[in-house]
Design a protein around this motif. Structure first.
Motif, PDB file in Angstrom:
ATOM      1  N   UNK A  68      24.517  23.303  32.957  1.00  0.00           N
ATOM      2  CA  UNK A  68      26.277  24.201  33.772  1.00  0.00           C
ATOM      3  C   UNK A  68      26.493  23.050  34.593  1.00  0.00           C
ATOM      4  N   UNK A  69      26.887  22.777  35.886  1.00  0.00           N
ATOM      5  CA  UNK A  69      26.492  21.839  36.813  1.00  0.00           C
ATOM      6  C   UNK A  69      26.861  20.362  35.870  1.00  0.00           C
ATOM      7  N   UNK A  70      25.830  19.722  35.504  1.00  0.00           N
ATOM      8  CA  UNK A  70      26.542  18.484  35.064  1.00  0.00           C
ATOM      9  C   UNK A  70      27.629  18.171  33.974  1.00  0.00           C
ATOM     10  N   UNK A  71      28.312  19.881  32.833  1.00  0.00           N
ATOM     11  CA  UNK A  71      30.104  19.391  32.553  1.00  0.00           C
ATOM     12  C   UNK A  71      30.362  20.183  33.487  1.00  0.00           C
ATOM     13  N   UNK A  72      30.428  20.593  34.213  1.00  0.00           N
ATOM     14  CA  UNK A  72      31.645  21.538  34.539  1.00  0.00           C
ATOM     15  C   UNK A  72      31.478  21.557  36.063  1.00  0.00           C
ATOM     16  N   UNK A  73      30.578  20.943  36.957  1.00  0.00           N
ATOM     17  CA  UNK A  73      30.275  20.757  38.425  1.00  0.00           C
ATOM     18  C   UNK A  73      30.347  22.194  39.032  1.00  0.00           C
ATOM     19  N   UNK A  74      29.498  22.355  40.114  1.00  0.00           N
ATOM     20  CA  UNK A  74      29.574  23.111  41.307  1.00  0.00           C
ATOM     21  C   UNK A  74      29.756  23.315  42.283  1.00  0.00           C
ATOM     22  N   UNK A  75      30.311  23.319  43.392  1.00  0.00           N
ATOM     23  CA  UNK A  75      30.248  23.335  45.179  1.00  0.00           C
ATOM     24  C   UNK A  75      29.262  24.062  45.254  1.00  0.00           C
ATOM     25  N   UNK A  76      29.491  25.118  45.591  1.00  0.00           N
ATOM     26  CA  UNK A  76      28.642  26.120  46.236  1.00  0.00           C
ATOM     27  C   UNK A  76      27.861  27.059  45.626  1.00  0.00           C
ATOM     28  N   UNK A  77      26.175  27.606  45.395  1.00  0.00           N
ATOM     29  CA  UNK A  77      26.148  28.593  44.941  1.00  0.00           C
ATOM     30  C   UNK A  77      25.688  29.934  45.929  1.00  0.00           C
ATOM     31  N   UNK A  78      25.976  30.415  45.108  1.00  0.00           N
ATOM     32  CA  UNK A  78      25.118  32.518  46.243  1.00  0.00           C
ATOM     33  C   UNK A  78      24.408  32.973  45.490  1.00  0.00           C
ATOM     34  N   UNK A  79      23.179  33.539  45.619  1.00  0.00           N
ATOM     35  CA  UNK A  79      22.420  34.741  44.851  1.00  0.00           C
ATOM     36  C   UNK A  79      22.595  35.971  45.034  1.00  0.00           C
ATOM     37  N   UNK A  80      22.758  36.819  44.051  1.00  0.00           N
ATOM     38  CA  UNK A  80      22.385  38.366  44.527  1.00  0.00           C
ATOM     39  C   UNK A  80      20.696  39.730  44.515  1.00  0.00           C
ATOM     40  N   UNK A  81      20.362  38.440  44.175  1.00  0.00           N
ATOM     41  CA  UNK A  81      18.888  39.490  43.600  1.00  0.00           C
ATOM     42  C   UNK A  81      17.836  38.432  44.532  1.00  0.00           C
ATOM     43  N   UNK A  82      16.797  39.045  44.491  1.00  0.00           N
ATOM     44  CA  UNK A  82      15.474  37.888  45.061  1.00  0.00           C
ATOM     45  C   UNK A  82      14.808  36.851  44.395  1.00  0.00           C
ATOM     46  N   UNK A  83      15.534  37.608  42.965  1.00  0.00           N
ATOM     47  CA  UNK A  83      14.815  36.099  41.617  1.00  0.00           C
ATOM     48  C   UNK A  83      15.866  35.413  41.829  1.00  0.00           C
TER      49      UNK A  83
END
Length: 403
Positions: A68-83
């Motif tokens: 997904x990142x390679x195809x669409x790009x993403x600036x920031x990611x934030x996790x909602x769970x421990x995993x």
């Protein structure tokens, strides 16, 4: 527009995180492992993706996320769970070249996330915590002089209370240990703190040993009542809690966001650290309604931008309505408790964790997903007493939407 991905976006906390980030002008992308969930249907998401679970399908999720990142790009990611937080930390060297996030390096991460390692840090530095023994360091059947019972067997790295087992002796402990170990891995035993004390959850954002912001919830009610999730919280102030949590983070050199669980021991009044949750907790909305926008601050920290400052205004209430309703129905004196249960219900300082009038669909779908779980025999066997409440949950969910 800056694109922010929310990992495990199906969770209830994704609702307020998506709302705050959308209001701040970010484009919000939810990565969800299920459509039948709270987060997936929030109106504050600009894009929703169904993907493998970072808990049970780690390799598949990694391939999906990288593609997904390679195809669409993403600036920031934030996790909602421990995993998903653990996934980011473990793969930090590779991922940071592709997307920004604020998660400690893996060794530091595990010193906080691994409950047994965290208790060792507390022991070695005179930080209040329950008496704990590392079961992996003992021979099966052995005993430790001075250890107190009853106690809990706890997996070192399980989320929530999964795998917890209350035991009354070393004989009972070792009898239960093997089954828990086979499913969850290494475990520790921890003295059981008796009822009667308060419980707290503290949120801290820290950078280079400096606390940027902090909030505290007093957890007033839980469901299930024994070892369950908080369903009614009040934001409070307590300098001592922030002090011991900050000391812990500085000792393990933690950077970014951390959420602490703490308990007051009614035997001596001391407040003890139980664990660190390395991600945004389900009750993060309590911080937002108290004036502290952690979601926006986490993104700012991830992008190395100046952090917006906030004035913390405690004294608000956050109710996880569906769980709090089940708490009421599982109580013996329902009618007597109803009056206190309704306290602050219509107050301006009262808010709902699992929905709001301006974004009602997640509340409906989330409640329905909970009902589906109750109809699962395996889940129902673990949560006795829920079936009687199902019809009332449906009726009250619809009523609340009309209020």
């Amino acid at each position: 527009m800056i694109k922010v991905g929310i990992l495990d976006g199906q969770t209830v906390q994704a609702l307020i995180v998506a709302k705050q980030l959308s209001k701040a002008g970010f484009r919000v992308i939810l990565f969800c492992d299920s459509r039948l969930s709270y987060g997936y249907y929030t109106k504050y998401a600009h894009e929703r993706l169904i993907c493998p679970s970072p808990e049970t399908q780690i390799e598949e999720f990694n391939n999906f996320f990288l593609k997904y990142i390679e195809s669409n790009g993403l600036d920031v990611v934030v996790p909602m769970t421990d995993y998903s937080a653990k996934y980011l930390s473990k793969n930090k060297a590779v991922l940071l070249d592709k997307v920004a996030f604020s998660i400690p390096d893996y060794e530091i991460f595990m010193n906080g996330y691994d409950k047994n390692q965290l208790m060792k840090v507390c022991l070695n530095n005179n930080i209040p915590h329950p008496m704990t023994i590392d079961l992996s360091s003992l021979e099966k059947g052995s005993e430790v002089m001075g250890f107190k019972f009853p106690a809990l067997i706890k997996p070192n790295q399980a989320a929530g209370a999964r795998g917890f087992k209350k035991v009354k002796s070393f004989k009972e402990l070792w009898k239960s240990y093997e089954t828990i170990y086979k499913e969850f891995g290494d475990c520790h035993a921890q003295e059981f703190i008796p009822k009667g004390g308060r419980q707290f959850e503290a949120q801290i954002l820290i950078k280079e040993n400096e606390v940027l912001m902090s909030t505290i919830n007093e957890q007033i009610r839980y469901y299930p009542k024994e070892g369950g999730s908080s369903c009614f919280n009040q934001t409070v102030e307590n300098d001592h809690i922030i002090e011991i949590c900050t000391k812990t983070l500085r000792l393990i050199k933690w950077e970014g966001f951390a959420d602490f669980d703490l308990i007051e021991d009614p035997r001596d009044g001391s407040i003890k650290i139980m664990e660190i949750n390395p991600r945004v907790p389900a009750c993060i909305k309590a911080s937002v309604i108290a004036g502290v926008d952690f979601p926006k601050a986490i993104v700012e920290l991830s992008l190395n931008q100046p952090i917006t400052t906030y004035a913390y205004k405690p004294g608000n209430y956050l109710r996880y309505f569906s769980l709090d309703l089940l708490w009421l129905f599982s109580s013996q004196n329902k009618l007597k408790l109803l009056k206190s249960w309704l306290n602050n219900f219509f107050s301006r300082k009262h808010f709902f964790q699992d929905g709001e009038i301006m974004d009602p669909v997640p509340f409906i779908v989330g409640a329905f997903s909970g009902i589906v779980k109750q109809l699962d025999p395996k889940f129902r066997s673990k949560k006795r007493g829920l079936n009687k409440a199902l019809l009332f949950v449906i009726e009250m969910d619809m009523l609340l939407l009309l209020v």
